[in-house]
Enzyme design. Sequence first.
Site, PDB file in Angstrom:
ATOM      1  N   ASP A   1      -3.002  -4.647   1.718  1.00 24.76           N
ATOM      2  CA  ASP A   1      -1.592  -4.533   2.088  1.00 24.76           C
ATOM      3  C   ASP A   1      -1.528  -4.129   3.552  1.00 24.76           C
ATOM      4  O   ASP A   1      -2.534  -4.157   4.271  1.00 24.76           O
ATOM      5  CB  ASP A   1      -0.839  -3.574   1.169  1.00 24.76           C
ATOM      6  CG  ASP A   1      -1.265  -2.110   1.340  1.00 24.76           C
ATOM      7  OD1 ASP A   1      -2.081  -1.807   2.235  1.00 24.76           O
ATOM      8  OD2 ASP A   1      -0.771  -1.268   0.571  1.00 24.76           O
TER       9      ASP A   1
ATOM     10  N   ARG B   1       9.347   2.515  -4.503  1.00 19.66           N
ATOM     11  CA  ARG B   1       8.990   3.011  -3.167  1.00 19.66           C
ATOM     12  C   ARG B   1       9.857   2.316  -2.133  1.00 19.66           C
ATOM     13  O   ARG B   1       9.873   1.092  -2.032  1.00 19.66           O
ATOM     14  CB  ARG B   1       7.516   2.782  -2.844  1.00 19.66           C
ATOM     15  CG  ARG B   1       7.164   3.262  -1.422  1.00 19.66           C
ATOM     16  CD  ARG B   1       5.693   3.477  -1.185  1.00 19.66           C
ATOM     17  NE  ARG B   1       4.929   2.252  -1.054  1.00 19.66           N
ATOM     18  CZ  ARG B   1       3.649   2.196  -0.662  1.00 19.66           C
ATOM     19  NH1 ARG B   1       3.005   3.307  -0.368  1.00 19.66           N
ATOM     20  NH2 ARG B   1       3.004   1.047  -0.579  1.00 19.66           N
TER      21      ARG B   1
END
Length: 527
Positions: free
Chosen positions: A441, A161
């Site tokens: 996160d 990613r």
Amino acid sequence: MNNLFNFSQPLDDDAKALFNDENQSFLAELVDTFQPRLESLLKKRQQRQAQFDQGQLPDFDSATQNIREGNWRIAELPADLKKRRLEITGPVDRKMVINALNANVDCYMADFEDSQSPTWEGMVNGQINLRDANIGGMTYTDPDSGKHYEVGPDPALLIARVRGLHLPEKHVQRNGQAIPGALMDFALYFLLNYQQRLQQGSGVYYYLPKLEHSDEAKWWADVFHFTEKKFSLKTSTIRATILIETLPAVFQMHEILHAMKDHIAALNCGRWDYIFSYIKTLKEHPERVLPDRQVVSMDKPFLNAYSRLLVKTCHQRGALAMGGMAAFIPSKDPAENEKILAKVHADKTMERDNGHDGTWIAHPGLADTVREIFVDGIEGDNQLHVLRENNTPIDQALLLQPCEGERTEAGMRTNIRVSLQYISSWLNGKGCVPIYGLMEDAATAEISRTSIWQWIRHGKTLSDNTPVTKELFRQYLQEEAEVVKNEVGKQRWNDEPFEQALKLLEEITTADELVDFLTLPGYQQLK
């Protein structure tokens, strides 16, 4: 070495290997060709947001109705992307990469974005780690414990990613301007790994985050086509999974798939960023203020509708529909762990029953529980046969439906503690942090701080009728900072950038205008 870029610091041997003459030349081509258009796309984001702030609501685009109603499908999926029932995600530090590749999962999304603090050292080492992972035989010995790690014989499929389109790479400039972080991540991963991947009979696979419009998907499609042509590769060698994690994008899913039809593999329900985007996109709409983060779960009508519409759209076009993240961390206490696994089981069962082809976990300790649902609980490699054709249509009103629930003092205080601890860790170079039993996160920290900002903005009250004001937030912030200081210990508080995080959290939460991403001002304070 002919530098086509200005680097903020001297390159060590590892960085020189990444930025050799050949790699610099290709990256410079990408930047020169695609950065001007990217800047235009980011301006269009601002223009759309200005319309939302003035009272408009996101909706399906009447100008692209023909795409939504047309009879077309994406390019046939490669064999190794058809079975993605369980994926683990995490940052690209070496030990994490090995543990993720060894987990009892189908795929590992190696993350340069929300779970990776973008320090220069972290981004450089991450590329080296993924190169070594693709070569095979990757090892690591922990310098503190002496424990040895190595990748086993049947590793998970690796997907990288890249960073979002809004994030610059300040350490690398071309013509006096920071280059897009997304282009650096894409180019280096491609250059370091495409030959190895092709030798293994695979392709080069990416996750693309935070897109808002099909125009942005078309930009990525053109980057992919440009790269394949440059290196004389077959079209569709590069494949991407796009995260539908912004509110505008859920109204553009057919168009995004169409723009990327030669290169798309799947769409994903990036649920935490989606909740953050719901707040951010509708920040000037007082009737759509969300309650405590803890009660905004996937069974809420607007989120469940988003999941079901993604499945229907993807399967109609031949793409996989990936589910969202289980952020829980297993507990060492048996009774508590039983509760955690029950929550995960219920959440993942709902995703499977909605028709998703696979789902995410953040911790390998959840793999066995989720495999019961997404491996043992489905026939075959995926659920592409689940078309949802006879279900009630999902319209704009349902996707934007206000979410019921309380705003509580406890919820607000928890948001403050989570944000403070996460920002401190992020500034300290760690982007994936266990806090209060969840793997946090950047997305979950964004929800925490924007929720409070929105409550302040619209003069909302807590469940005990206390008005939420900047003054109340500052009071709670100082009180919760003391709680965190006691929890982590004075030594750690002083050793890590908690005071820096405290200041940043206060600034962005009390700002008159919502700061788009906490990682933008935070990035200016990173090395």
